[in-house]
Design a protein around this motif. Structure first.
Motif, PDB file in Angstrom:
ATOM      1  N   ASP A 314      15.950  -1.672  39.391  1.00 25.13           N
ATOM      2  CA  ASP A 314      15.204  -0.417  39.485  1.00 25.13           C
ATOM      3  C   ASP A 314      15.687   0.621  38.480  1.00 25.13           C
ATOM      4  OD1 ASP A 314      17.636  -0.141  40.648  1.00 25.13           O
ATOM      5  OD2 ASP A 314      16.943   1.080  42.335  1.00 25.13           O
ATOM      6  N   HIS A 315      16.557   0.214  37.546  1.00 24.50           N
ATOM      7  CA  HIS A 315      17.019   1.085  36.470  1.00 24.50           C
ATOM      8  C   HIS A 315      16.741   0.416  35.137  1.00 24.50           C
ATOM      9  CE1 HIS A 315      19.292   2.927  39.734  1.00 24.50           C
ATOM     10  NE2 HIS A 315      19.601   3.947  38.942  1.00 24.50           N
ATOM     11  N   CYS A 316      16.657   1.232  34.099  1.00 28.08           N
ATOM     12  CA  CYS A 316      16.609   0.685  32.753  1.00 28.08           C
ATOM     13  C   CYS A 316      17.282   1.657  31.806  1.00 28.08           C
ATOM     14  CB  CYS A 316      15.165   0.407  32.307  1.00 28.08           C
ATOM     15  SG  CYS A 316      14.259   1.896  31.802  1.00 28.08           S
ATOM     16  N   SER A 332      16.307  -4.659  30.334  1.00 28.21           N
ATOM     17  CA  SER A 332      16.023  -3.909  31.557  1.00 28.21           C
ATOM     18  C   SER A 332      14.866  -2.946  31.332  1.00 28.21           C
ATOM     19  CB  SER A 332      17.264  -3.143  32.005  1.00 28.21           C
ATOM     20  OG  SER A 332      17.677  -2.202  31.017  1.00 28.21           O
ATOM     21  N   ALA A 394       9.691   8.408  38.246  1.00 28.12           N
ATOM     22  CA  ALA A 394      11.001   8.076  37.682  1.00 28.12           C
ATOM     23  C   ALA A 394      11.866   9.323  37.532  1.00 28.12           C
ATOM     24  CB  ALA A 394      10.830   7.391  36.328  1.00 28.12           C
ATOM     25  N   THR A 396      14.836  10.438  34.945  1.00 24.44           N
ATOM     26  CA  THR A 396      15.385  10.064  33.648  1.00 24.44           C
ATOM     27  C   THR A 396      16.499  11.032  33.258  1.00 24.44           C
ATOM     28  OG1 THR A 396      13.257   9.170  32.944  1.00 24.44           O
ATOM     29  CG2 THR A 396      14.877   9.656  31.222  1.00 24.44           C
ATOM     30  N   THR A 415      16.589   5.494  33.009  1.00 27.20           N
ATOM     31  CA  THR A 415      15.439   5.765  33.881  1.00 27.20           C
ATOM     32  C   THR A 415      15.569   4.954  35.156  1.00 27.20           C
ATOM     33  OG1 THR A 415      14.016   6.197  31.976  1.00 27.20           O
ATOM     34  CG2 THR A 415      12.930   5.684  34.057  1.00 27.20           C
ATOM     35  N   ARG A 416      15.321   5.617  36.256  1.00 25.27           N
ATOM     36  CA  ARG A 416      15.390   4.952  37.565  1.00 25.27           C
ATOM     37  C   ARG A 416      14.042   5.059  38.251  1.00 25.27           C
ATOM     38  NH1 ARG A 416      19.139   6.711  42.791  1.00 25.27           N
ATOM     39  NH2 ARG A 416      18.485   4.979  44.150  1.00 25.27           N
ATOM     40  N   ASP A 417      13.580   3.961  38.800  1.00 21.37           N
ATOM     41  CA  ASP A 417      12.309   3.938  39.532  1.00 21.37           C
ATOM     42  C   ASP A 417      12.528   4.595  40.895  1.00 21.37           C
ATOM     43  OD1 ASP A 417       9.931   3.470  40.747  1.00 21.37           O
ATOM     44  OD2 ASP A 417       9.865   1.316  40.340  1.00 21.37           O
ATOM     45  N   MET A 418      11.922   5.777  41.101  1.00 18.77           N
ATOM     46  CA  MET A 418      12.101   6.549  42.325  1.00 18.77           C
ATOM     47  C   MET A 418      10.807   6.642  43.128  1.00 18.77           C
ATOM     48  SD  MET A 418      15.285   7.630  42.284  1.00 18.77           S
ATOM     49  CE  MET A 418      15.310   9.059  43.337  1.00 18.77           C
TER      50      MET A 418
END
Length: 692
Positions: A314-316, A332, A394, A396, A415-418
């Motif tokens: 869930d992060h890149c 990622s 996201a 960031t 970046t994290r998928d939130m």
């Protein structure tokens, strides 16, 4: 023919004899005048003194030095003591007595006072003159002016003192040995290193001042220095206290007219330097080992980092330059956004933002790069795009990456998928709004309930007062009706009714006061506790006259913030309790003190040596009308502690007690402090430990 008369030989010889005598007398006079001239004009002074130090004769030179005429000293029978200070005069008398007794004495240096008040230093050498029978007549003394020599000696002594003052103040150890290796100079630091005084070193041979174990190492260097070769070396030395020190040693030859007359020795303490060098050497070895270990760890860390970056779900993470163009696109990032490396390298990262994202971000997306570069890091939230056109919410974080010179190398974007979190946040916001609405409604209900409760307490209290007044009135009328009738049982009944009505009246007043404390506004202001306590204690002393009560109050009571009248009421209730429950004691002891509260404010205590109570059974200690002792033993209605608790709580504090049956009682309570909180520094107290 007349016989010739022979001339008289006596008559003929007399003129010749007289001429010869006159001639001889003239020669003697000339010799005497020449001798007197030599005596008076001698470069040194001459004087003759009798046994009492009176002047017998002085030459002109000495008279000129003193500024006197011969008549002023000889004809007026002056003595030498009148020209000397008392200590010098006493020394001169002793010297004269030695001269009379033994016919000789040692030269003496003394200070002589002239007629004009000036002084000069003189060296006196005396001999005695005796008659045919050996009796002392007078002394002949040669006086030499040594003022210039004395001044030179003083200048030399001052110069030496100045030089020694300088050498004693430097940390370097200095010494000088002549060519016979006799110490002629040593500063204080050098002498102290050997555990000696400077006076003990000067005049001693080198072999007496150096440890015999060190002589074999030192003597070759000393020999080379005496041969004119400067020596510099380092050595370890054992100090007088048994410690080991390192020195940098210099042996410098003292050349005088191309001949070595001695050697200068300098010792510089390099113990700290050697220790530092050893420490640095060891630190360098340790650093090299750590660098090797760190290099291996970094290699492993880089491998783990690559695996981690590529494996997160869930992060890149990806990297952009200062213009926002993508410079590195990880697996990622490809997994989260769906774009391939070829699609994103060199492209602006703004293409990853949703078109309608402007309203969601904290700032304009075009400004995010500038803010991250200026501040080092910047966070942004909003909708991000995937390759298939879908979007996700996201968070960031853009971080500026700089080298050691501070030059910008680019920016990292994490970046994290939130999306799930945002959905949950939306649900929580809805729930919070609903909860806030319910809390507001409940608070309104509680306010109304409290208002009704206060009105009810006030009405009940006033309604109960009317029957009590009737009871009290009828008891009074009944007592008047009985008049002189002495019925003890009836009187006891009437007294019980009267006491019960008064107790009920006090309880109602307490209930009214308790209700009032719930409504009254606290007028917070600085309240100095010292004068407040003085007034309360003075009132209690007046009410308890005849009792032996020892009051102990700390002198430096602080200033708190609160309502002075209410605090006086709370403090008064606690002090009144101490006075009441110490009544069985022959000597009551009541102590008031304070300390800094670790969590802010001030903690006060009231301690007494009264009867105390069992804390395990005192669960209702601060409840209205609840008492720990029977009313037959101690009067009261059980409202004081409840009122005190409500006052303290209205001030943001709390109150508690520590007690045991027969061991007295201590009440603690906290109050806010008026002013900035100082550092924690607990005052001394006669109590054991008041920390709660």
């Amino acid at each position: 023919m007349e016989t010739p008369v022979c001339p008289d030989r006596t008559d003929t010889a007399s003129p010749e004899l007289e001429r010869l005598v006159a001639l001889r007398t003239q020669e003697l006079k000339i010799a005497l005048e020449r001798a007197q001239s030599l005596y008076d004009q001698a470069p040194c002074g001459y004087l003759s003194l009798d046994a009492d130090l009176r002047f017998v004769n002085l030459n002109r030179t000495l008279l000129d030095w003193l500024g006197y005429e011969r008549e002023e000293l000889i004809d007026q029978h002056r003595d030498l003591a009148s020209l000397l200070e008392p200590e010098w005069a006493a020394l001169m008398r002793v010297r004269m007595q030695n001269l009379i007794d033994t016919g000789r004495t040692d030269p003496l240096e003394l200070e002589v006072r002239c007629k004009d008040g000036s002084r000069f230093h003189a060296l006196c050498s005396s001999t005695s003159v005796v008659d045919a029978q050996g009796r002392f007549l007078y002394s002949n003394t040669t006086v030499t002016d040594i003022s210039e020599r004395k001044a030179a000696e003083q200048r030399l002594a001052a110069h030496d003192a100045f030089l020694r003052s300088i050498t004693d103040r430097i940390p370097t150890h200095l010494a000088y040995y002549d060519k016979d290796l006799i110490c002629r100079f040593a500063n204080t630091a050098h002498a102290a290193r050997s555990g000696r005084l400077v006076s003990e070193m000067v005049g001693a041979h080198l072999s007496q001042l150096v440890d015999p174990e060190q002589l074999p190492d030192i003597l070759p260097h000393v020999a080379d220095a005496l041969n004119g070769q400067k020596q510099t070396f380092e050595a370890e030395r054992l100090e007088a206290d048994g410690s080991r020190s390192f020195y940098e040693i210099h042996y410098i030859p003292d050349f005088q007219l191309s001949t070595v007359e001695g050697i200068f020795i300098e010792l510089h303490d390099i113990t700290e330097r050697r220790r530092t060098e050893e420490f640095v050497l060891e630190a360098n070895r340790d650093l090299e080992e750590r660098v090797r270990e760190r290099t291996a760890e970094l290699f492993q860390s880089e491998q783990r980092y690559r695996l981690m970056v590529d494996a997160i779900q869930d992060h890149c993470i990806y990297f952009v330059d200062e213009s926002g163009a993508v410079t590195e696109w990880t697996e990622s990032a490809q997994r989260l956004h769906g774009f391939t490396r070829t699609q994103m390298i060199g492209k602006p990262y703004l293409r990853l933002l949703a078109v309608d994202n402007a309203g969601e971000d904290e700032v304009d997306p075009a400004q995010v790069l500038r803010l991250a570069t200026a501040h080092g890091q910047w966070e942004t939230r909003g909708w991000r795009l995937r390759d298939d056109g879908s979007r996700f919410w996201a968070h960031t974080v853009l971080t500026a990456l700089r080298n050691e010179a501070g030059e910008l190398q680019g920016l990292s974007c994490i970046t994290r998928d939130m999306t799930a979190a945002k959905s949950l946040e939306d649900v929580m916001n809805d729930l919070n709004k609903e909860l806030e609405k319910r809390v507001a409604e409940r608070t309104q209900q509680l306010v109304a309930a409290n208002k009704d409760l206060d009105v009810f307490s006030h009405m009940v209290s006033h309604d109960l007062r009317a029957p009590l007044r009737h009871i009290s009135s009828f008891v009074t009328l009944l007592q008047e009706q009985l008049g002189e009738v002495k019925d003890p049982i009836a009187q006891q009944y009437l007294n019980s009714i009267n006491k019960a009505s008064k107790r009920m009246s006090h309880m109602i007043e307490g209930l009214l006061e308790y209700a009032r404390l719930g409504r009254v506004a606290i007028e917070a202001q600085p309240v100095p506790m010292a004068p407040l306590l003085e007034g309360l204690i003075a009132h209690l002393k007046q009410e308890s006259q005849g009792r032996n009560i020892e009051w102990v109050v700390e002198d430096d009571l602080p200033v708190v913030r609160g309502d002075a009248m209410l605090l006086a009421q709370a403090f008064g209730n606690l002090l009144n309790n101490s006075v009441k429950y110490t009544r069985p004691r022959e000597k009551a002891h009541i102590e008031v003190g304070w300390k800094i509260n670790p969590v802010g404010g001030r903690t006060f205590y009231v301690h007494d040596n009264g009867v105390g109570f069992d804390l395990e059974k005192a669960h209702n200690l601060f409840v209205m009308f609840q008492r720990q002792h029977h009313s037959m033993d101690f009067e009261g209605t059980g409202t004081g502690l409840a009122l005190s608790q409500r006052i303290i709580e209205r001030h943001g504090g709390r109150i508690w007690a520590e007690s045991a049956p027969g061991e007295g009682c201590t009440f603690y309570f906290t109050l806010p402090f008026d002013g900035p909180e100082p550092e924690m520094d607990f005052p001394k107290s006669s109590m054991a430990d008041l920390t709660v």
